[in-house]
Design a protein around this motif. Structure first.
Motif, PDB file in Angstrom:
ATOM      1  N   MET A   1       0.601  -1.564   0.172  1.00  0.00           N
ATOM      2  CA  MET A   1       0.330  -0.293   0.359  1.00  0.00           C
ATOM      3  C   MET A   1       0.867   1.182   0.260  1.00  0.00           C
ATOM      4  O   MET A   1       1.845   1.220   0.194  1.00  0.00           O
ATOM      5  CB  MET A   1      -0.653  -0.308   1.123  1.00  0.00           C
ATOM      6  CG  MET A   1      -1.412  -0.743   1.077  1.00  0.00           C
ATOM      7  SD  MET A   1      -3.164  -0.973   0.975  1.00  0.00           S
ATOM      8  CE  MET A   1      -3.850   0.369   0.440  1.00  0.00           C
ATOM      9  N   LYS A   2       0.421   2.308  -1.090  1.00  0.00           N
ATOM     10  CA  LYS A   2       1.156   3.722  -0.879  1.00  0.00           C
ATOM     11  C   LYS A   2       1.158   4.508   0.487  1.00  0.00           C
ATOM     12  O   LYS A   2       1.524   5.725   0.949  1.00  0.00           O
ATOM     13  CB  LYS A   2       1.367   4.154  -2.349  1.00  0.00           C
ATOM     14  CG  LYS A   2       1.278   3.162  -3.406  1.00  0.00           C
ATOM     15  CD  LYS A   2       2.307   3.631  -3.894  1.00  0.00           C
ATOM     16  CE  LYS A   2       2.096   2.649  -5.108  1.00  0.00           C
ATOM     17  NZ  LYS A   2       4.021   2.004  -5.244  1.00  0.00           N
ATOM     18  N   GLY A  30       2.360 -13.901  -7.302  1.00  0.00           N
ATOM     19  CA  GLY A  30       1.406 -13.599  -8.174  1.00  0.00           C
ATOM     20  C   GLY A  30       0.217 -13.824  -7.608  1.00  0.00           C
ATOM     21  O   GLY A  30      -1.097 -13.401  -7.987  1.00  0.00           O
ATOM     22  N   ASP A  31       0.411 -14.635  -6.657  1.00  0.00           N
ATOM     23  CA  ASP A  31      -0.953 -15.250  -6.752  1.00  0.00           C
ATOM     24  C   ASP A  31      -1.731 -14.949  -5.692  1.00  0.00           C
ATOM     25  O   ASP A  31      -1.012 -13.878  -4.653  1.00  0.00           O
ATOM     26  CB  ASP A  31      -0.139 -17.007  -5.692  1.00  0.00           C
ATOM     27  CG  ASP A  31      -0.290 -17.771  -6.578  1.00  0.00           C
ATOM     28  OD1 ASP A  31      -0.855 -17.724  -8.080  1.00  0.00           O
ATOM     29  OD2 ASP A  31       0.505 -19.090  -6.150  1.00  0.00           O
ATOM     30  N   LEU A  32      -3.058 -14.924  -4.873  1.00  0.00           N
ATOM     31  CA  LEU A  32      -3.454 -14.259  -4.538  1.00  0.00           C
ATOM     32  C   LEU A  32      -4.401 -14.844  -3.130  1.00  0.00           C
ATOM     33  O   LEU A  32      -4.608 -15.750  -3.563  1.00  0.00           O
ATOM     34  CB  LEU A  32      -5.038 -13.714  -4.956  1.00  0.00           C
ATOM     35  CG  LEU A  32      -4.595 -12.758  -6.462  1.00  0.00           C
ATOM     36  CD1 LEU A  32      -5.662 -11.738  -6.472  1.00  0.00           C
ATOM     37  CD2 LEU A  32      -3.506 -11.812  -5.238  1.00  0.00           C
ATOM     38  N   THR A  80      -4.080  -5.390  -1.557  1.00  0.00           N
ATOM     39  CA  THR A  80      -4.738  -4.923  -2.798  1.00  0.00           C
ATOM     40  C   THR A  80      -5.932  -4.399  -1.864  1.00  0.00           C
ATOM     41  O   THR A  80      -6.275  -3.647  -3.793  1.00  0.00           O
ATOM     42  CB  THR A  80      -4.954  -6.360  -3.568  1.00  0.00           C
ATOM     43  OG1 THR A  80      -5.871  -7.315  -3.004  1.00  0.00           O
ATOM     44  CG2 THR A  80      -4.333  -7.434  -4.069  1.00  0.00           C
ATOM     45  N   GLY A  81      -6.562  -3.975  -0.749  1.00  0.00           N
ATOM     46  CA  GLY A  81      -6.879  -2.809  -0.592  1.00  0.00           C
ATOM     47  C   GLY A  81      -6.957  -2.686   0.776  1.00  0.00           C
ATOM     48  O   GLY A  81      -6.084  -2.569   1.289  1.00  0.00           O
ATOM     49  N   ARG A 103      -6.154  -7.563   9.562  1.00  0.00           N
ATOM     50  CA  ARG A 103      -6.656  -8.168   8.650  1.00  0.00           C
ATOM     51  C   ARG A 103      -7.686  -7.701   7.170  1.00  0.00           C
ATOM     52  O   ARG A 103      -7.718  -6.126   7.674  1.00  0.00           O
ATOM     53  CB  ARG A 103      -8.274  -9.256   9.144  1.00  0.00           C
ATOM     54  CG  ARG A 103      -9.192  -8.018   9.697  1.00  0.00           C
ATOM     55  CD  ARG A 103     -10.064  -8.708  10.579  1.00  0.00           C
ATOM     56  NE  ARG A 103     -11.117  -7.551  10.837  1.00  0.00           N
ATOM     57  CZ  ARG A 103     -12.503  -8.068  11.634  1.00  0.00           C
ATOM     58  NH1 ARG A 103     -12.200  -9.370  12.191  1.00  0.00           N
ATOM     59  NH2 ARG A 103     -13.451  -7.115  12.395  1.00  0.00           N
ATOM     60  N   SER A 104      -8.355  -7.736   6.225  1.00  0.00           N
ATOM     61  CA  SER A 104      -8.741  -7.635   4.805  1.00  0.00           C
ATOM     62  C   SER A 104      -9.374  -8.310   4.645  1.00  0.00           C
ATOM     63  O   SER A 104      -9.408  -9.822   4.131  1.00  0.00           O
ATOM     64  CB  SER A 104      -7.409  -7.430   4.250  1.00  0.00           C
ATOM     65  OG  SER A 104      -7.946  -6.389   2.867  1.00  0.00           O
ATOM     66  N   THR A 105     -10.382  -8.076   3.917  1.00  0.00           N
ATOM     67  CA  THR A 105     -12.015  -8.731   2.927  1.00  0.00           C
ATOM     68  C   THR A 105     -11.436  -8.787   1.896  1.00  0.00           C
ATOM     69  O   THR A 105     -11.099  -9.534   1.133  1.00  0.00           O
ATOM     70  CB  THR A 105     -13.146  -8.028   3.406  1.00  0.00           C
ATOM     71  OG1 THR A 105     -12.289  -6.727   2.537  1.00  0.00           O
ATOM     72  CG2 THR A 105     -13.543  -7.965   4.329  1.00  0.00           C
TER      73      THR A 105
END
Length: 145
Positions: A1-2, A30-32, A80-81, A103-105
């Motif tokens: 994240m920037k 590259g895998d998520l 990624t979010g 944690r992230s969704t």
């Protein structure tokens, strides 16, 4: 994240990375990693979030406790979010976020694998498994009562 820090629900996240995720899965850059799978600790719980940490040894602990027969692996990951402090350990059990757990969704992108983390001894792993078993027993007792 920037972003230098993210503010979610009035809880400031100070880490900008690097971030790590521990698992027994054999993954490549590259895998998520996504939410929606069973918890490593409670079979009946489907995870709504994907968890990660800014501590490679913390990710190593998660890898050691993860289900499966694969090798313990620690991956360098990139959110990624948006993400938040893990409320399971933040303030509930420890003031602030000393475990630097999040944690992230949104998925986590695998950036690489880390090999220089401290692995648990068999005795330490057994102690952790016993702690988790005791937590499960306490949770079940509260549900029954």
């Amino acid at each position: 994240m920037k972003d230098e820090s993210k503010r979610i629900e009035d809880a400031e996240i100070l880490d900008i990375g690097p971030f790590y995720h521990g698992t027994k899965a054999d993954l490549k850059p590259g895998d998520l990693l996504t939410a929606g799978f069973n918890s490593n600790y409670y079979d009946e719980v489907i995870m709504n979030h994907i968890y990660f940490t800014a501590l490679p040894n913390g990710a190593g602990l998660a890898a050691a406790l993860a289900k499966g027969n694969g090798e313990d692996r620690v991956y360098l990951v990139e959110p990624t979010g948006s993400f938040e402090n893990d409320p399971n350990v933040t303030d509930k059990k420890f003031p602030g976020n000393p475990t630097r757990s999040y944690r992230s969704t949104a998925p986590l992108k695998i950036v690489g694998e880390v090999t220089d983390w401290v692995r648990l001894t068999p005795e330490e792993l057994q102690q952790w498994r016993e702690r988790i078993a005791n937590l499960k027993a306490d949770s079940n007792a509260k549900i029954i009562n």
